[in-house]
Design a protein around this motif. Structure first.
Motif, PDB file in Angstrom:
ATOM      1  N   SER A 140       0.840  -1.194   0.000  1.00 50.51           N
ATOM      2  CA  SER A 140       0.000   0.000   0.000  1.00 50.51           C
ATOM      3  C   SER A 140       0.876   1.244   0.000  1.00 50.51           C
ATOM      4  O   SER A 140       1.944   1.270   0.621  1.00 50.51           O
ATOM      5  CB  SER A 140      -0.905  -0.001   1.237  1.00 50.51           C
ATOM      6  N   GLU A 141       0.419   2.269  -0.692  1.00 51.32           N
ATOM      7  CA  GLU A 141       1.183   3.526  -0.713  1.00 51.32           C
ATOM      8  C   GLU A 141       1.077   4.264   0.613  1.00 51.32           C
ATOM      9  O   GLU A 141       2.001   4.948   1.028  1.00 51.32           O
ATOM     10  CB  GLU A 141       0.691   4.428  -1.843  1.00 51.32           C
ATOM     11  N   ARG A 142      -0.087   4.141   1.277  1.00 53.70           N
ATOM     12  CA  ARG A 142      -0.330   4.890   2.520  1.00 53.70           C
ATOM     13  C   ARG A 142      -1.004   3.979   3.551  1.00 53.70           C
ATOM     14  O   ARG A 142      -1.781   3.097   3.191  1.00 53.70           O
ATOM     15  CB  ARG A 142      -1.234   6.102   2.256  1.00 53.70           C
ATOM     16  N   ASP A 148      -4.868   3.773   3.229  1.00 53.19           N
ATOM     17  CA  ASP A 148      -5.528   3.258   2.027  1.00 53.19           C
ATOM     18  C   ASP A 148      -6.586   2.241   2.423  1.00 53.19           C
ATOM     19  O   ASP A 148      -6.554   1.661   3.518  1.00 53.19           O
ATOM     20  CB  ASP A 148      -4.513   2.608   1.080  1.00 53.19           C
ATOM     21  N   ILE A 200       4.470  -0.634   3.405  1.00 53.94           N
ATOM     22  CA  ILE A 200       4.199   0.621   2.715  1.00 53.94           C
ATOM     23  C   ILE A 200       5.239   0.807   1.623  1.00 53.94           C
ATOM     24  O   ILE A 200       6.452   0.716   1.863  1.00 53.94           O
ATOM     25  CB  ILE A 200       4.236   1.811   3.696  1.00 53.94           C
ATOM     26  N   VAL A 238       5.647   2.114  -2.945  1.00 52.08           N
ATOM     27  CA  VAL A 238       5.040   2.621  -4.173  1.00 52.08           C
ATOM     28  C   VAL A 238       5.242   1.601  -5.287  1.00 52.08           C
ATOM     29  O   VAL A 238       6.330   1.016  -5.422  1.00 52.08           O
ATOM     30  CB  VAL A 238       5.665   3.980  -4.571  1.00 52.08           C
ATOM     31  N   HIS A 239       4.211   1.388  -6.103  1.00 51.33           N
ATOM     32  CA  HIS A 239       4.257   0.366  -7.148  1.00 51.33           C
ATOM     33  C   HIS A 239       5.259   0.680  -8.253  1.00 51.33           C
ATOM     34  O   HIS A 239       5.591  -0.194  -9.055  1.00 51.33           O
ATOM     35  CB  HIS A 239       2.862   0.163  -7.756  1.00 51.33           C
ATOM     36  N   THR A 240       5.758   1.903  -8.300  1.00 55.52           N
ATOM     37  CA  THR A 240       6.770   2.260  -9.303  1.00 55.52           C
ATOM     38  C   THR A 240       8.189   2.068  -8.789  1.00 55.52           C
ATOM     39  O   THR A 240       9.158   2.324  -9.520  1.00 55.52           O
ATOM     40  CB  THR A 240       6.578   3.727  -9.737  1.00 55.52           C
ATOM     41  N   ASP A 241       8.340   1.622  -7.555  1.00 53.42           N
ATOM     42  CA  ASP A 241       9.652   1.433  -6.928  1.00 53.42           C
ATOM     43  C   ASP A 241      10.018  -0.051  -6.991  1.00 53.42           C
ATOM     44  O   ASP A 241       9.447  -0.867  -6.266  1.00 53.42           O
ATOM     45  CB  ASP A 241       9.574   1.927  -5.475  1.00 53.42           C
TER      46      ASP A 241
END
Length: 380
Positions: free
Chosen positions: A37-39, A42, A53, A55-58
């Motif tokens: 999850s980003e946050r 969520d 926690i 980010v899906h782009t990392d």
């Protein structure tokens, strides 16, 4: 593998409402879904126990998240393709895989592949200039322009009605395709699940009702749909799942025209058009998705009532009754409504939940579902 339970661990990238409802399905299978999850606030992060926690782009966050997961899946299509490929090369089991998911991530690639498979698609073209859009239109405006990546819930889709509008859109620099505006009678959706073993399960074809590019209602099964056309839609979805190598849920959004069906979009995850299955089918789309990625046998897709209607709840204007008070009134008036709230902050037009009503009379069931959704959305 979870050493406490002896059960495999499924990880889902994305902490939205789809992950939240997949977590609910996981509980009955003895699991607690692992969610990236980003946050921490969520939708899924508020209810799941194992929520790193990130980010899906990392790629580093994805790599760390995948450790200890027996299978990784998604609640959205926005993970970069190269990241998925990197994890697959490292031996991570990802469903759907990068080769399949690409056709849900990139609308240009999707259109090319569907056309090559002989699936019914609208006339379309990649465009990089206003002149190309004008030539595609051939004087018949409007045409539909779509961002090749990233659009959802009406975002990334434009009705282009003139050469001037085309020039304005091109000036944004967004990679685009354009499509003819299909003379549709209504919108349908065919939902299927496929396991790595190759077993498939198809749900009844449903009608989806859109307002401002957002689905507001789903009717299961689609009413007054010719049986032959319904079977054609289901077979099309099964064929696409097999040809594209999808593992998990595949939602095929369709336009029904006077001449048949046309493919609008693909989604390779649990989908808004399948939320009705939580109460309305013997196996919900969320449990079915888990069964698929774990290579369990598929569950029954039979309806639990002759008619099922799901109404999305969109955020209204702030103020007025609290959600708790609205629920009191809703349940007093529509006691058989099943409510699903996503734990989201309310913003106008944002999906904050859905309600489902079952019965035998379409008009009555639709009215009850709409009434329940109105109580939650408007407080009256």
């Amino acid at each position: 593998m979870d050493t406490r339970t002896g059960l495999p661990v499924v990880g889902m990238v994305g902490g939205g409402q789809l992950a939240r409802m997949t977590h609910q399905a996981a509980i009955s299978l003895g699991q607690s879904l692992r969610v990236l999850s980003e946050r921490p606030d969520d939708s899924a992060a508020l209810v799941a126990a194992d929520v790193p926690i990130g980010v899906h782009t990392d790629l580093a966050a994805l790599r760390e998240f995948a450790k200890g997961c027996d299978a990784v899946t998604f609640d959205h299509e926005h993970v970069p393709t190269e990241h998925i490929e990197a994890l697959e090369a490292e031996g991570v089991k990802i469903f759907p895989g990068s080769k399949a998911l690409l056709f849900a991530q990139d609308k240009g690639m999707m259109r090319e592949r569907l056309a090559a498979l002989g699936a019914p698609v609208p006339r379309w073209q990649r465009v990089t200039s206003a002149a190309e859009i004008e030539a595609f239109a051939g004087g018949s405006w409007p045409v539909v322009a779509k961002a090749t990546r990233g659009g959802y819930d009406g975002r990334g889709v434009w009705m282009v009605g003139s050469p001037e509008a085309a020039a304005d859109l091109i000036s944004t620099g967004i990679p685009l395709i354009v499509e003819e505006k299909v003379p549709l009678r209504r919108e349908l959706a065919a939902l299927v699940a496929r396991s790595p073993f190759g077993q498939v399960a198809a749900y009844p074809v449903v009608e989806t009702v859109q307002q401002n590019g957002i689905c507001v209602e789903v009717i299961a099964p689609a009413q007054e749909l010719d049986e032959e056309l319904a079977l054609e839609a289901q077979q099309l979805a099964i064929d696409l799942a097999n040809e594209l190598g999808v593992v998990g849920l595949l939602a095929v959004e369709l336009f029904q025209t006077d001449d048949g069906i046309v493919v609008n979009e693909l989604a390779m995850r649990p989908h808004n058009s399948g939320h009705w299955t939580i109460e309305g089918a013997r196996t919900s789309q969320f449990e079915q998705h888990l069964r698929a990625v774990l290579d369990y046998p598929m569950g029954s897709t039979a309806l639990t009532a002759p008619v099922v209607v799901m109404a999305n709840v969109l955020g209204g204007e702030p103020g007025g009754m609290s959600i708790d008070e609205r629920l009191h009134h809703l349940f007093a008036e529509v006691p058989d409504a099943r409510v699903h709230l996503y734990g989201k902050q309310v913003r106008p037009g944002r999906k904050i939940g859905h309600v489902t009503v079952l019965g035998s009379d379409l008009a009555e069931v639709r009215a009850r579902a709409a009434r329940a959704a109105t109580w939650l959305q408007e407080g009256k």
